[in-house]
Motif scaffolding. Structure first.
Motif, PDB file in Angstrom:
ATOM      1  N   SER A   1       0.808  -1.380  -0.156  1.00 17.18           N
ATOM      2  CA  SER A   1       0.061  -0.171   0.288  1.00 17.18           C
ATOM      3  C   SER A   1       0.837   1.334  -0.064  1.00 17.18           C
ATOM      4  O   SER A   1       1.829   1.374   0.578  1.00 17.18           O
ATOM      5  CB  SER A   1      -0.892  -0.012   1.112  1.00 17.18           C
ATOM      6  OG  SER A   1      -1.735   1.375   1.286  1.00 17.18           O
ATOM      7  N   LEU A   2       0.306   2.227  -0.469  1.00 19.14           N
ATOM      8  CA  LEU A   2       0.982   3.557  -0.274  1.00 19.14           C
ATOM      9  C   LEU A   2       0.769   4.055   1.350  1.00 19.14           C
ATOM     10  O   LEU A   2      -0.228   3.369   1.896  1.00 19.14           O
ATOM     11  CB  LEU A   2      -0.119   4.743  -1.130  1.00 19.14           C
ATOM     12  CG  LEU A   2       0.305   5.174  -2.439  1.00 19.14           C
ATOM     13  CD1 LEU A   2      -0.470   6.229  -2.974  1.00 19.14           C
ATOM     14  CD2 LEU A   2       1.761   5.319  -2.576  1.00 19.14           C
ATOM     15  N   ALA A   3       1.614   4.989   1.481  1.00 14.79           N
ATOM     16  CA  ALA A   3       1.592   5.224   3.057  1.00 14.79           C
ATOM     17  C   ALA A   3       1.421   6.874   2.886  1.00 14.79           C
ATOM     18  O   ALA A   3       0.426   7.325   3.794  1.00 14.79           O
ATOM     19  CB  ALA A   3       2.800   5.097   3.663  1.00 14.79           C
ATOM     20  N   CYS A   4       1.944   7.569   2.163  1.00 13.51           N
ATOM     21  CA  CYS A   4       1.735   8.866   2.048  1.00 13.51           C
ATOM     22  C   CYS A   4       2.148   9.419   0.893  1.00 13.51           C
ATOM     23  O   CYS A   4       3.078   8.848   0.115  1.00 13.51           O
ATOM     24  CB  CYS A   4       2.010   9.777   3.376  1.00 13.51           C
ATOM     25  SG  CYS A   4       4.044   9.578   3.260  1.00 13.51           S
ATOM     26  N   THR A   5       2.116  10.997   0.351  1.00 13.42           N
ATOM     27  CA  THR A   5       2.361  11.381  -0.836  1.00 13.42           C
ATOM     28  C   THR A   5       2.964  13.078  -0.200  1.00 13.42           C
ATOM     29  O   THR A   5       2.348  13.451   0.695  1.00 13.42           O
ATOM     30  CB  THR A   5       1.397  11.650  -1.817  1.00 13.42           C
ATOM     31  OG1 THR A   5       0.293  12.547  -1.342  1.00 13.42           O
ATOM     32  CG2 THR A   5       1.055  10.189  -2.410  1.00 13.42           C
ATOM     33  N   PHE A   6       3.587  13.584  -1.124  1.00 18.32           N
ATOM     34  CA  PHE A   6       4.001  14.931  -0.817  1.00 18.32           C
ATOM     35  C   PHE A   6       4.640  15.691  -2.076  1.00 18.32           C
ATOM     36  O   PHE A   6       5.113  14.877  -3.086  1.00 18.32           O
ATOM     37  CB  PHE A   6       4.937  15.157   0.459  1.00 18.32           C
ATOM     38  CG  PHE A   6       6.307  14.617  -0.032  1.00 18.32           C
ATOM     39  CD1 PHE A   6       7.562  15.010  -0.192  1.00 18.32           C
ATOM     40  CD2 PHE A   6       6.355  13.006   0.603  1.00 18.32           C
ATOM     41  CE1 PHE A   6       8.580  14.254  -0.429  1.00 18.32           C
ATOM     42  CE2 PHE A   6       7.805  12.147   0.252  1.00 18.32           C
ATOM     43  CZ  PHE A   6       8.836  12.830  -0.205  1.00 18.32           C
ATOM     44  N   ASP A   7       4.592  16.920  -2.131  1.00 28.69           N
ATOM     45  CA  ASP A   7       5.217  17.596  -3.273  1.00 28.69           C
ATOM     46  C   ASP A   7       6.435  18.267  -2.805  1.00 28.69           C
ATOM     47  O   ASP A   7       7.010  18.339  -1.454  1.00 28.69           O
ATOM     48  CB  ASP A   7       4.323  18.662  -3.591  1.00 28.69           C
ATOM     49  CG  ASP A   7       2.801  17.943  -4.168  1.00 28.69           C
ATOM     50  OD1 ASP A   7       2.928  16.867  -4.577  1.00 28.69           O
ATOM     51  OD2 ASP A   7       1.782  18.724  -4.386  1.00 28.69           O
ATOM     52  N   PHE A   8       7.266  18.842  -3.633  1.00 32.49           N
ATOM     53  CA  PHE A   8       8.331  19.448  -3.373  1.00 32.49           C
ATOM     54  C   PHE A   8       8.203  20.997  -3.569  1.00 32.49           C
ATOM     55  O   PHE A   8       7.297  21.431  -4.323  1.00 32.49           O
ATOM     56  CB  PHE A   8       9.439  19.059  -4.404  1.00 32.49           C
ATOM     57  CG  PHE A   8       9.824  17.755  -4.160  1.00 32.49           C
ATOM     58  CD1 PHE A   8      10.627  17.118  -3.222  1.00 32.49           C
ATOM     59  CD2 PHE A   8       9.356  16.540  -4.918  1.00 32.49           C
ATOM     60  CE1 PHE A   8      10.926  15.757  -2.879  1.00 32.49           C
ATOM     61  CE2 PHE A   8       9.447  15.330  -4.681  1.00 32.49           C
ATOM     62  CZ  PHE A   8      10.297  14.770  -3.925  1.00 32.49           C
ATOM     63  N   GLY A   9       9.026  22.022  -3.192  1.00 34.73           N
ATOM     64  CA  GLY A   9       9.023  23.212  -3.199  1.00 34.73           C
ATOM     65  C   GLY A   9      10.443  23.827  -3.686  1.00 34.73           C
ATOM     66  O   GLY A   9      11.263  23.203  -3.254  1.00 34.73           O
ATOM     67  N   PHE A  10      10.296  24.911  -4.594  1.00 32.91           N
ATOM     68  CA  PHE A  10      11.542  25.593  -4.756  1.00 32.91           C
ATOM     69  C   PHE A  10      11.638  27.112  -3.959  1.00 32.91           C
ATOM     70  O   PHE A  10      10.518  27.666  -4.095  1.00 32.91           O
ATOM     71  CB  PHE A  10      11.584  25.855  -6.426  1.00 32.91           C
ATOM     72  CG  PHE A  10      12.924  26.587  -6.727  1.00 32.91           C
ATOM     73  CD1 PHE A  10      14.103  25.630  -6.957  1.00 32.91           C
ATOM     74  CD2 PHE A  10      13.405  27.792  -6.961  1.00 32.91           C
ATOM     75  CE1 PHE A  10      15.315  25.834  -7.238  1.00 32.91           C
ATOM     76  CE2 PHE A  10      14.405  28.174  -7.179  1.00 32.91           C
ATOM     77  CZ  PHE A  10      15.401  27.410  -7.476  1.00 32.91           C
ATOM     78  N   ALA A  11      12.422  27.076  -2.990  1.00 35.69           N
ATOM     79  CA  ALA A  11      12.391  28.302  -2.011  1.00 35.69           C
ATOM     80  C   ALA A  11      13.526  29.121  -2.571  1.00 35.69           C
ATOM     81  O   ALA A  11      14.702  28.560  -2.617  1.00 35.69           O
ATOM     82  CB  ALA A  11      12.186  27.939  -0.841  1.00 35.69           C
ATOM     83  N   VAL A  12      13.499  30.369  -2.112  1.00 35.25           N
ATOM     84  CA  VAL A  12      14.562  31.303  -1.857  1.00 35.25           C
ATOM     85  C   VAL A  12      14.765  32.057  -0.604  1.00 35.25           C
ATOM     86  O   VAL A  12      13.756  32.141   0.090  1.00 35.25           O
ATOM     87  CB  VAL A  12      14.383  32.333  -3.115  1.00 35.25           C
ATOM     88  CG1 VAL A  12      14.283  31.726  -4.521  1.00 35.25           C
ATOM     89  CG2 VAL A  12      13.169  33.177  -3.021  1.00 35.25           C
TER      90      VAL A  12
END
Length: 335
Positions: free
Chosen positions: A128-139
């Motif tokens: 099973s999947l457990a979780c998902t997440f996205d990435f950020g580009f920060a300055v």
């Protein structure tokens, strides 16, 4: 004759009942044992206190009782998560050993390591999947406040090559590749600086040593209130609920720049369907429970479950996609 026939009939029935009783006597303990084994272990390839460890420990609490009388977490660290997956191949596939790993170790590592000691598709059994997440580009503060989007950052960096740099949690990671691809989209040679985790990179960014960091959205959240860290874009197909005012890369005109990551739950290779089904049945309500959902949200993770077939399909798709990305970039772990 009638009496003898009656005795034979009763004797035959008795033998049948004894056989049935013996069968039930065997089946009942097995069923009871299947409902709750004594001990189960969740293996993670990352240290205690990190995001992967946090996911494992929350699941261990929820699985204790019905799935196993005791569920513990084992941190088998080393080689960027490889050690845990290597170990899985030699463990019993009876449901007592469970692996939790990010996709990268299975979908990206096979393309960047020439002598990987496991097959990312064959040496795990998806559950099973457990979780998902996205990435950020920060300055950080070295970038002018007038720079509010990634295209604006790339234009600013293009004016002075010394500005064209970014940090990521590791070489060969998804954030690393996102930064490289962003630079190529604007013909900017973005210099990559690999760190041992996202937090050290963010601290250097806040301190002005580097202009930007590419990393999981959740790693930036504690720093946003300081005003010294601002996320220019996120990488998902839609805006993440953790930064709803931040536009995605797709919204900023980078239509092919859609990337996310997931953590998955696996059993050792060769696990039987009944074992997979039993673990999946325990994981689904655990991942939907409010304490797990809210606990993971604190790390910028969205709890999610899937069927074993859906996870297998997702892994194959990511394995193929990242193979193409790695070939395009030309990166190897030895370079």
């Amino acid at each position: 004759m009638k009496r003898r026939n009656f005795i034979r009939t009763v004797a035959g029935s008795g033998a049948g009942l004894l056989g049935l009783g013996a069968g039930l006597g065997i089946a009942m303990p097995a069923s009871a044992q299947g409902s709750s084994m004594d001990l189960a272990r969740i293996i993670t390839g990352f240290a205690a206190g990190g995001t992967s460890d946090a996911v494992c420990r929350r699941l261990a609490v929820r699985l204790t009782g019905d799935y196993a009388k005791s569920v513990v977490v084992e941190n088998r660290t080393g080689a960027g998560g490889q050690i845990a997956i290597q170990a899985l191949k030699g463990l019993a596939a009876d449901g007592s050993w469970i692996l939790q790993t990010p996709m990268s170790m299975l979908g990206i590592y096979p393309h960047i390591y020439k002598q990987l000691r496991y097959d990312g598709l064959k040496d795990v059994t998806p559950v099973s999947l457990a979780c998902t997440f996205d990435f950020g580009f920060a300055v950080g503060p070295s970038v002018p406040d007038s720079v509010k989007t990634v295209p604006q950052f790339l234009a600013w960096a293009k004016q002075d090559q010394t500005r064209a740099a970014f940090g990521s949690p590791a070489a060969g990671s998804v954030p690393h590749f996102i930064g490289v691809l962003l630079g190529r989209s604007a013909n900017v040679d973005m210099r990559h600086i690999a760190y041992r985790g996202t937090q050290p990179a963010i601290l250097d960014m806040i301190g002005g040593q580097i202009p930007a960091v590419s990393g999981p959205v959740g790693d930036f959240l504690p720093h946003l209130a300081t005003g010294k860290c601002r996320i220019l874009a996120t990488s998902g197909s839609t805006r993440t609920k953790f930064t709803p005012t931040v536009a995605t890369l797709r919204e900023q005109g980078l239509k092919d720049m859609v990337f996310s990551e997931w953590f998955g739950i696996f059993l050792p290779p060769g696990a039987e369907a009944a074992v997979v089904t039993r673990l999946h049945a325990a994981l689904k309500p655990a991942l939907a429970s409010q304490d797990v959902v809210s606990g993971l949200a604190g790390f910028g993770l969205e709890a999610a479950s899937s069927t074993p077939a859906e996870l297998a399909s997702r892994l194959r798709e990511d394995h193929e996609r990242w193979g193409q990305v790695v070939r395009t970039i030309g990166f190897t772990a030895d370079s």
